[in-house]
Design a protein around this motif. Structure first.
Motif, PDB file in Angstrom:
ATOM      1  N   LYS A 172      -8.942   4.506  16.589  1.00  0.00           N
ATOM      2  CA  LYS A 172     -10.360   5.905  15.530  1.00  0.00           C
ATOM      3  C   LYS A 172     -11.095   5.331  16.138  1.00  0.00           C
ATOM      4  CE  LYS A 172      -7.367   8.413  13.815  1.00  0.00           C
ATOM      5  NZ  LYS A 172      -7.810  10.287  13.507  1.00  0.00           N
ATOM      6  N   ASN A 173     -12.075   4.640  16.263  1.00  0.00           N
ATOM      7  CA  ASN A 173     -12.559   3.459  16.105  1.00  0.00           C
ATOM      8  C   ASN A 173     -13.958   3.248  17.351  1.00  0.00           C
ATOM      9  OD1 ASN A 173     -14.467   4.468  12.891  1.00  0.00           O
ATOM     10  ND2 ASN A 173     -12.112   3.238  12.949  1.00  0.00           N
TER      11      ASN A 173
ATOM     12  N   SER B  43      -1.912  -3.515  11.733  1.00  0.00           N
ATOM     13  CA  SER B  43      -1.814  -2.366  11.025  1.00  0.00           C
ATOM     14  C   SER B  43      -2.974  -1.919  10.932  1.00  0.00           C
ATOM     15  CB  SER B  43      -0.487  -1.676  11.079  1.00  0.00           C
ATOM     16  OG  SER B  43      -0.823  -2.210   9.479  1.00  0.00           O
ATOM     17  N   ALA B  44      -4.224  -2.926  10.267  1.00  0.00           N
ATOM     18  CA  ALA B  44      -5.093  -1.908   9.250  1.00  0.00           C
ATOM     19  C   ALA B  44      -6.288  -1.954  10.386  1.00  0.00           C
ATOM     20  CB  ALA B  44      -5.401  -2.391   7.869  1.00  0.00           C
TER      21      ALA B  44
ATOM     22  N   ILE C 123       1.122  -1.172   0.132  1.00  0.00           N
ATOM     23  CA  ILE C 123       0.109  -0.351  -0.244  1.00  0.00           C
ATOM     24  C   ILE C 123       1.216   0.989  -0.003  1.00  0.00           C
ATOM     25  CG2 ILE C 123      -1.754   1.167   1.397  1.00  0.00           C
ATOM     26  CD1 ILE C 123      -2.545  -1.788   2.562  1.00  0.00           C
TER      27      ILE C 123
ATOM     28  N   VAL D 291       6.755  -2.029  13.517  1.00  0.00           N
ATOM     29  CA  VAL D 291       6.606  -3.310  12.276  1.00  0.00           C
ATOM     30  C   VAL D 291       8.200  -2.848  12.079  1.00  0.00           C
ATOM     31  CG1 VAL D 291       5.764  -3.374  10.058  1.00  0.00           C
ATOM     32  CG2 VAL D 291       3.720  -2.434  11.876  1.00  0.00           C
TER      33      VAL D 291
ATOM     34  N   ALA E 258       3.315   9.809   7.383  1.00  0.00           N
ATOM     35  CA  ALA E 258       2.816   8.260   8.261  1.00  0.00           C
ATOM     36  C   ALA E 258       2.618   8.860  10.315  1.00  0.00           C
ATOM     37  CB  ALA E 258       3.286   6.968   7.415  1.00  0.00           C
TER      38      ALA E 258
ATOM     39  N   ARG F 273     -15.315   6.058   7.399  1.00  0.00           N
ATOM     40  CA  ARG F 273     -14.415   6.692   8.525  1.00  0.00           C
ATOM     41  C   ARG F 273     -13.797   5.154   8.703  1.00  0.00           C
ATOM     42  NH1 ARG F 273     -18.501   4.660  13.389  1.00  0.00           N
ATOM     43  NH2 ARG F 273     -17.559   5.398  14.693  1.00  0.00           N
ATOM     44  N   TYR F 274     -13.927   3.645   8.196  1.00  0.00           N
ATOM     45  CA  TYR F 274     -13.345   2.914   8.847  1.00  0.00           C
ATOM     46  C   TYR F 274     -12.354   2.290   7.892  1.00  0.00           C
ATOM     47  CZ  TYR F 274     -17.061   1.078  11.983  1.00  0.00           C
ATOM     48  OH  TYR F 274     -17.423   0.660  13.210  1.00  0.00           O
TER      49      TYR F 274
ATOM     50  N   GLY G 283      -5.403   0.434  14.061  1.00  0.00           N
ATOM     51  CA  GLY G 283      -5.937   1.666  12.776  1.00  0.00           C
ATOM     52  C   GLY G 283      -7.024   1.772  13.247  1.00  0.00           C
ATOM     53  N   ILE G 284      -8.355   1.219  13.309  1.00  0.00           N
ATOM     54  CA  ILE G 284      -9.769   1.382  12.943  1.00  0.00           C
ATOM     55  C   ILE G 284     -10.480   0.592  14.941  1.00  0.00           C
ATOM     56  CG2 ILE G 284     -11.571  -0.643  12.588  1.00  0.00           C
ATOM     57  CD1 ILE G 284     -10.681  -1.104   9.909  1.00  0.00           C
TER      58      ILE G 284
ATOM     59  N   SER H 229     -10.059   5.352   9.304  1.00  0.00           N
ATOM     60  CA  SER H 229      -9.175   4.701   9.922  1.00  0.00           C
ATOM     61  C   SER H 229      -7.930   3.683  10.191  1.00  0.00           C
ATOM     62  CB  SER H 229      -9.888   4.825  11.277  1.00  0.00           C
ATOM     63  OG  SER H 229     -10.623   3.669  11.040  1.00  0.00           O
ATOM     64  N   ALA H 230      -8.511   3.033   9.342  1.00  0.00           N
ATOM     65  CA  ALA H 230      -7.860   1.104   8.619  1.00  0.00           C
ATOM     66  C   ALA H 230      -6.119   2.101   7.988  1.00  0.00           C
ATOM     67  CB  ALA H 230      -8.162   0.919   7.530  1.00  0.00           C
ATOM     68  N   PHE H 231      -6.565   3.273   7.446  1.00  0.00           N
ATOM     69  CA  PHE H 231      -5.163   4.160   6.988  1.00  0.00           C
ATOM     70  C   PHE H 231      -4.533   4.728   7.866  1.00  0.00           C
ATOM     71  CE2 PHE H 231      -6.628   2.367   2.830  1.00  0.00           C
ATOM     72  CZ  PHE H 231      -5.611   1.858   2.861  1.00  0.00           C
ATOM     73  N   TYR H 232      -4.975   5.218   8.344  1.00  0.00           N
ATOM     74  CA  TYR H 232      -4.197   5.517  10.132  1.00  0.00           C
ATOM     75  C   TYR H 232      -2.897   4.095  10.467  1.00  0.00           C
ATOM     76  CZ  TYR H 232      -3.563   7.006  14.637  1.00  0.00           C
ATOM     77  OH  TYR H 232      -2.106   7.689  16.406  1.00  0.00           O
ATOM     78  N   GLY H 233      -3.954   3.620  10.565  1.00  0.00           N
ATOM     79  CA  GLY H 233      -2.280   2.270  10.966  1.00  0.00           C
ATOM     80  C   GLY H 233      -1.880   2.163  10.338  1.00  0.00           C
ATOM     81  N   LEU H 234      -2.292   1.293   8.559  1.00  0.00           N
ATOM     82  CA  LEU H 234      -1.141   1.557   7.291  1.00  0.00           C
ATOM     83  C   LEU H 234      -0.177   1.786   6.614  1.00  0.00           C
ATOM     84  CD1 LEU H 234      -4.512  -0.220   4.989  1.00  0.00           C
ATOM     85  CD2 LEU H 234      -2.670  -1.458   6.473  1.00  0.00           C
ATOM     86  N   ARG H 235      -0.130   3.474   7.567  1.00  0.00           N
ATOM     87  CA  ARG H 235       0.507   4.713   6.608  1.00  0.00           C
ATOM     88  C   ARG H 235       2.164   4.049   7.866  1.00  0.00           C
ATOM     89  NH1 ARG H 235      -3.035   8.076   4.820  1.00  0.00           N
ATOM     90  NH2 ARG H 235      -4.159   8.762   6.672  1.00  0.00           N
ATOM     91  N   PRO H 236       2.510   4.068   9.103  1.00  0.00           N
ATOM     92  CA  PRO H 236       3.231   4.018   9.065  1.00  0.00           C
ATOM     93  C   PRO H 236       3.592   2.519   9.460  1.00  0.00           C
ATOM     94  CG  PRO H 236       1.541   4.240  10.975  1.00  0.00           C
ATOM     95  CD  PRO H 236       0.412   4.371  10.048  1.00  0.00           C
ATOM     96  N   ALA H 237       2.425   1.647   9.039  1.00  0.00           N
ATOM     97  CA  ALA H 237       2.974  -0.022   9.055  1.00  0.00           C
ATOM     98  C   ALA H 237       3.953  -0.297   7.914  1.00  0.00           C
ATOM     99  CB  ALA H 237       2.277  -0.785   9.571  1.00  0.00           C
TER     100      ALA H 237
ATOM    101  N   VAL I 144       3.467   2.049  16.165  1.00  0.00           N
ATOM    102  CA  VAL I 144       3.495   1.095  14.794  1.00  0.00           C
ATOM    103  C   VAL I 144       4.423   0.735  14.262  1.00  0.00           C
ATOM    104  CG1 VAL I 144       2.156   0.971  13.004  1.00  0.00           C
ATOM    105  CG2 VAL I 144       0.544   1.171  15.844  1.00  0.00           C
TER     106      VAL I 144
END
Lengths: 199, 179
Positions: free
Chosen positions: B173-174, B165-166, A19, B147, B134, A113-114, B169-170, A117-125, B143
């Protein structure tokens, strides 16, 4: 036949989970080198250089190159062409499927929003994965890893490599006149330096 | 001209003119798709690009699929995508053949010795850019570190890190995990 299926599968995986553009493909290529033994870390660094210095998206170029080299060692030139085509198709197949699905409900995807927020975690990973892959390239090129096995000494250090690395870092980050230049210029200059100083 | 053929040729042209991918591609897409072909409005292109960046895969490929499917449905999406990768296939195959024919020469090996050092620096520079976008707070820093270390020292597939990590993130945030 098995080889080509495996090639498709490995690049399908990279296309599905890499990604954030071309560099994000690199960790998957390292994983492939470990898991399949199709090529070495040094081969891979060469492939990255070729992918960066030829027209076309870097990720696609690298897939084509890996497929070519892998197919060639199995079945010569026809195998190489087939390998290149299969690896490239493997890489783009997940994109095609995902984008066609997203295109059907474009608006709701961007505002979801999901997804956000997934990309909030994916970018640093994704960045972390590239760092790990980059470290593998750096270690295998800045140190003579085969000398390292005989014990720690200064002979382990690839000092010509370190000097070139520092110069390149300064030119690409600190010198105003050169830092905006296209990577291909630095790649070509490094090739010349490599030949002149027998690196 | 047949629309499918037009899609294929236009995206093949984009593929040839793209050098390096990612952001470098935006001005080329703008000229070809918005100004020359009027296939997409400026805002549409920015949308495609944003989605291309936050979906798996190569951005150029994702944009091609989007534009292709807009005009000719699924077949159009596939044809445009094949167009964008076609030049890579031809150019890299020719080049790989040449490189493998000369790779045993001493000076070619030295040249690649220098090139590999350059690749290290290019990756380093790319990472610095990505890092700034990021790593925006403590959680993203954790994170990133986990990683990077995990991927370097453990031999597990990168897929695991991507999926985990996805989920993180979810969750953060949620479901109100405190920062």
């Amino acid at each position: 036949m098995m080889l080509y299926l495996r090639l498709f599968y490995e690049f399908f995986k990279a296309g599905l989970f890499a990604i954030g553009g071309g560099m994000a493909t690199i960790p998957f290529l390292y994983d492939m080198a470990d898991a399949t033994g199709w090529f070495t870390y040094n081969d891979l660094a060469n492939m990255i250089a070729v992918g960066e210095s030829t027209p076309g998206p870097v990720g696609v170029n690298m897939a084509t190159y890996v497929g070519y080299v892998t197919g060639q060692s199995a079945a010569g030139i026809p195998g190489a062409i087939l390998g290149a085509v299969i690896a490239t198709l493997g890489l783009v197949t997940p994109s095609i499927i995902i984008i066609l699905i997203i295109a059907a409900f474009l608006k709701s995807f961007r505002d979801n929003r999901y997804v956000d927020s997934a990309f909030y975690g994916l970018r640093p990973a994704s960045t972390g994965l590239i760092v790990a892959a980059g470290l593998s390239v750096a270690v295998s090129n800045l140190f003579f890893t085969d000398t390292l096995a005989q014990g720690l000494s200064l002979a382990v250090l690839n000092w010509k490599g370190w000097i070139l690395a520092v110069i390149l870092w300064v030119l690409t980050n600190k010198v105003k006149k050169t830092k905006g230049l296209h990577p291909i210029i630095f790649i070509l200059a490094s090739a010349v330096v490599g030949v002149v100083f027998s690196m | 001209m047949n629309m499918l053929l037009d899609l294929f040729l236009t995206f093949a042209k984009v593929g040839v003119m793209t050098f390096g991918g990612g952001y470098a591609m935006l001005p080329i897409l703008q000229r070809e798709l918005v100004e020359n072909k009027h296939w997409a409005a400026e805002e549409e292109l920015v949308d495609y690009f944003a989605i291309g960046q936050c979906t798996p895969g190569v951005i150029a490929v994702n944009t091609a699929t989007f534009v292709g499917q807009k005009f000719k449905g699924i077949v159009g999406g596939i044809v445009a995508t094949l167009g964008v990768v076609f030049p890579s296939l031809v150019i890299i195959s020719l080049l790989a053949g040449v490189i493998s024919a000369f790779s045993h020469l001493q000076w070619v090996q030295h040249a690649f010795g220098g090139i590999r050092i350059c690749v290290c620096i290019l990756i380093c520079n790319a990472v610095v850019k990505l890092y700034k976008k990021a790593v925006v707070d403590k959680i993203t820093l954790v994170v990133f570190l986990l990683v990077a270390l995990g991927a370097y020292f453990l031999s597990v597939s990168p897929v695991l890190f991507v999926v985990l990590s996805a989920v993180i993130g979810i969750a953060v945030k949620n479901w109100g995990v405190r920062k």
